[in-house]
Design a protein around this motif. Structure first.
Motif, PDB file in Angstrom:
ATOM      1  N   GLY A   1       0.735  -1.364  -0.116  1.00 21.67           N
ATOM      2  CA  GLY A   1      -0.120  -0.089  -0.152  1.00 21.67           C
ATOM      3  C   GLY A   1       0.938   1.302  -0.050  1.00 21.67           C
ATOM      4  N   SER A   2       0.793   1.942   1.194  1.00 21.37           N
ATOM      5  CA  SER A   2       1.646   3.085   0.967  1.00 21.37           C
ATOM      6  C   SER A   2       2.410   3.149   2.393  1.00 21.37           C
ATOM      7  N   ALA A   3       3.624   3.724   2.415  1.00 17.66           N
ATOM      8  CA  ALA A   3       4.434   3.801   3.677  1.00 17.66           C
ATOM      9  C   ALA A   3       5.185   5.271   3.685  1.00 17.66           C
ATOM     10  N   LYS A   4       5.611   5.643   4.715  1.00 16.52           N
ATOM     11  CA  LYS A   4       6.115   7.003   5.114  1.00 16.52           C
ATOM     12  C   LYS A   4       7.687   6.798   4.978  1.00 16.52           C
ATOM     13  N   GLN A   5       8.247   7.610   4.208  1.00 21.15           N
ATOM     14  CA  GLN A   5       9.703   7.544   4.056  1.00 21.15           C
ATOM     15  C   GLN A   5      10.520   7.466   5.144  1.00 21.15           C
ATOM     16  N   GLY A   6      11.367   6.634   5.280  1.00 22.04           N
ATOM     17  CA  GLY A   6      12.098   6.085   6.560  1.00 22.04           C
ATOM     18  C   GLY A   6      11.588   4.818   7.025  1.00 22.04           C
ATOM     19  N   GLU A   7      10.565   4.523   6.589  1.00 26.15           N
ATOM     20  CA  GLU A   7       9.887   3.131   7.468  1.00 26.15           C
ATOM     21  C   GLU A   7      10.735   1.914   6.729  1.00 26.15           C
ATOM     22  N   VAL A   8      10.791   0.854   7.531  1.00 22.37           N
ATOM     23  CA  VAL A   8      11.288  -0.263   6.802  1.00 22.37           C
ATOM     24  C   VAL A   8       9.828  -1.285   6.965  1.00 22.37           C
ATOM     25  N   VAL A   9       9.596  -1.736   5.420  1.00 25.64           N
ATOM     26  CA  VAL A   9       8.646  -2.439   5.188  1.00 25.64           C
ATOM     27  C   VAL A   9       9.156  -3.929   5.036  1.00 25.64           C
ATOM     28  N   LYS A  10       8.314  -4.858   6.105  1.00 23.89           N
ATOM     29  CA  LYS A  10       8.773  -6.324   5.975  1.00 23.89           C
ATOM     30  C   LYS A  10       7.793  -7.262   5.465  1.00 23.89           C
ATOM     31  N   HIS A  11       7.957  -7.995   4.982  1.00 21.48           N
ATOM     32  CA  HIS A  11       7.068  -9.034   4.280  1.00 21.48           C
ATOM     33  C   HIS A  11       7.790 -10.636   4.299  1.00 21.48           C
ATOM     34  N   VAL A  12       6.903 -11.369   4.791  1.00 23.01           N
ATOM     35  CA  VAL A  12       7.527 -13.209   4.605  1.00 23.01           C
ATOM     36  C   VAL A  12       6.804 -13.896   3.437  1.00 23.01           C
ATOM     37  N   PHE A  13       7.729 -14.100   2.597  1.00 21.31           N
ATOM     38  CA  PHE A  13       7.097 -14.766   1.341  1.00 21.31           C
ATOM     39  C   PHE A  13       7.237 -16.330   1.800  1.00 21.31           C
ATOM     40  N   LYS A  14       6.074 -17.149   1.699  1.00 22.75           N
ATOM     41  CA  LYS A  14       5.876 -18.778   2.178  1.00 22.75           C
ATOM     42  C   LYS A  14       6.154 -19.370   0.691  1.00 22.75           C
TER      43      LYS A  14
ATOM     44  N   GLU B   1      16.247 -12.500   3.850  1.00 20.80           N
ATOM     45  CA  GLU B   1      16.475 -13.493   4.870  1.00 20.80           C
ATOM     46  C   GLU B   1      15.766 -14.730   4.219  1.00 20.80           C
ATOM     47  N   TRP B   2      16.529 -15.796   4.254  1.00 17.44           N
ATOM     48  CA  TRP B   2      15.897 -16.922   3.805  1.00 17.44           C
ATOM     49  C   TRP B   2      16.047 -18.086   4.758  1.00 17.44           C
ATOM     50  N   THR B   3      15.243 -19.258   4.481  1.00 18.23           N
ATOM     51  CA  THR B   3      15.560 -20.644   4.908  1.00 18.23           C
ATOM     52  C   THR B   3      16.907 -21.386   4.481  1.00 18.23           C
ATOM     53  N   LYS B   4      17.894 -21.438   5.252  1.00 25.17           N
ATOM     54  CA  LYS B   4      19.243 -21.741   4.518  1.00 25.17           C
ATOM     55  C   LYS B   4      19.315 -23.281   4.689  1.00 25.17           C
ATOM     56  N   GLU B   5      18.623 -24.061   5.393  1.00 26.97           N
ATOM     57  CA  GLU B   5      18.770 -25.515   5.173  1.00 26.97           C
ATOM     58  C   GLU B   5      18.081 -26.107   4.116  1.00 26.97           C
ATOM     59  N   PRO B   6      18.224 -27.124   3.435  1.00 27.03           N
ATOM     60  CA  PRO B   6      17.636 -27.870   2.548  1.00 27.03           C
ATOM     61  C   PRO B   6      15.927 -28.043   2.910  1.00 27.03           C
ATOM     62  N   VAL B   7      15.076 -27.812   2.192  1.00 27.30           N
ATOM     63  CA  VAL B   7      13.786 -27.844   2.323  1.00 27.30           C
ATOM     64  C   VAL B   7      13.314 -29.221   1.393  1.00 27.30           C
ATOM     65  N   MET B   8      12.854 -30.224   2.257  1.00 30.50           N
ATOM     66  CA  MET B   8      12.459 -31.530   1.954  1.00 30.50           C
ATOM     67  C   MET B   8      11.048 -31.577   1.124  1.00 30.50           C
ATOM     68  N   PRO B   9      10.977 -32.482   0.135  1.00 27.83           N
ATOM     69  CA  PRO B   9       9.628 -32.493  -0.697  1.00 27.83           C
ATOM     70  C   PRO B   9       8.572 -32.398   0.238  1.00 27.83           C
ATOM     71  N   GLY B  10       7.596 -31.577   0.071  1.00 29.21           N
ATOM     72  CA  GLY B  10       6.454 -31.277   0.739  1.00 29.21           C
ATOM     73  C   GLY B  10       6.347 -30.626   1.674  1.00 29.21           C
ATOM     74  N   LYS B  11       7.610 -30.108   2.354  1.00 30.41           N
ATOM     75  CA  LYS B  11       7.737 -29.050   3.161  1.00 30.41           C
ATOM     76  C   LYS B  11       7.965 -27.525   2.803  1.00 30.41           C
ATOM     77  N   THR B  12       7.817 -26.555   3.785  1.00 29.68           N
ATOM     78  CA  THR B  12       7.780 -25.167   3.494  1.00 29.68           C
ATOM     79  C   THR B  12       9.113 -24.426   3.828  1.00 29.68           C
ATOM     80  N   GLY B  13       9.220 -23.381   3.376  1.00 30.88           N
ATOM     81  CA  GLY B  13      10.472 -22.508   3.877  1.00 30.88           C
ATOM     82  C   GLY B  13       9.894 -21.086   3.588  1.00 30.88           C
TER      83      GLY B  13
END
Length: 172
Positions: free
Chosen positions: A49-62, A86-98
């Motif tokens: 949407g909108s954020a004011k200048q200087g803010e940090v927008v953080k979102h997690v993609f699954k 930043e991300w899941t560093k270990e291997p993600v097994m089949p059927g699992k999420t990161g």
């Protein structure tokens, strides 16, 4: 002779039609298992949407590994130094999420923004991209928007009270 030829063509067409009907049809949303790892995201784009200048927008993609072997993310490239992943560093097994977390620092940014993260992995479907989009407004502009909104609310409240008084006066 013509009758025999027409009959032969008719039988051939009927045979093809019967074969086409008996062929198995997969639903459009059916997924076939891919040999190897395969990354699949819940969402490819996050609109903040909108954020004011200087803010940090953080979102997690699954994401999910819908393949048959472990998925490993080796690197994530960004379109701007203002975005840090930043991300899941270990291997993600089949059927699992990161997860992949995108941190977008709006300092020094103005207007419409589209920050792209390129996910480099061993996925059979190659590199993937996700993005963070939205508008960065000047901090003072955001404050004046709030003031205008408050003033409009106050005017609406006063108008409502004025209408109530008029109705009461008519009843008297």
């Amino acid at each position: 002779m013509k009758k025999a030829l027409v009959l032969a063509l008719s039988l051939a067409c009927a045979g093809f039609a019967a074969q086409a009907q008996s062929a198995s049809v997969k639903p459009a949303n059916a997924q076939t298992k891919v040999a190897g790892p395969q990354i699949q995201f819940d969402e490819m784009k996050y609109d903040f949407g909108s954020a004011k200048q200087g803010e940090v927008v953080k979102h997690v993609f699954k994401f999910k590994n819908v393949g048959t072997q472990p998925l490993v993310i080796s690197n994530i490239g960004v379109s701007c130094g203002c975005t840090t992943p930043e991300w899941t560093k270990e291997p993600v097994m089949p059927g699992k999420t990161g997860t992949i977390t995108a941190n977008f620092n709006t300092a020094g940014k103005m207007g419409i923004q589209n920050k792209v993260l390129t996910i480099e992995s061993n996925s059979a479907n190659g590199n993937a991209m996700v993005s963070v989009v939205g508008e960065v407004k000047e901090a003072t502009a955001m404050a004046s928007d709030k003031v205008e909104s408050a003033e409009l609310s106050e005017k609406a409240k006063m108008k409502s009270e004025d209408n109530k008084l008029k109705v009461k006066a008519k009843k008297s």
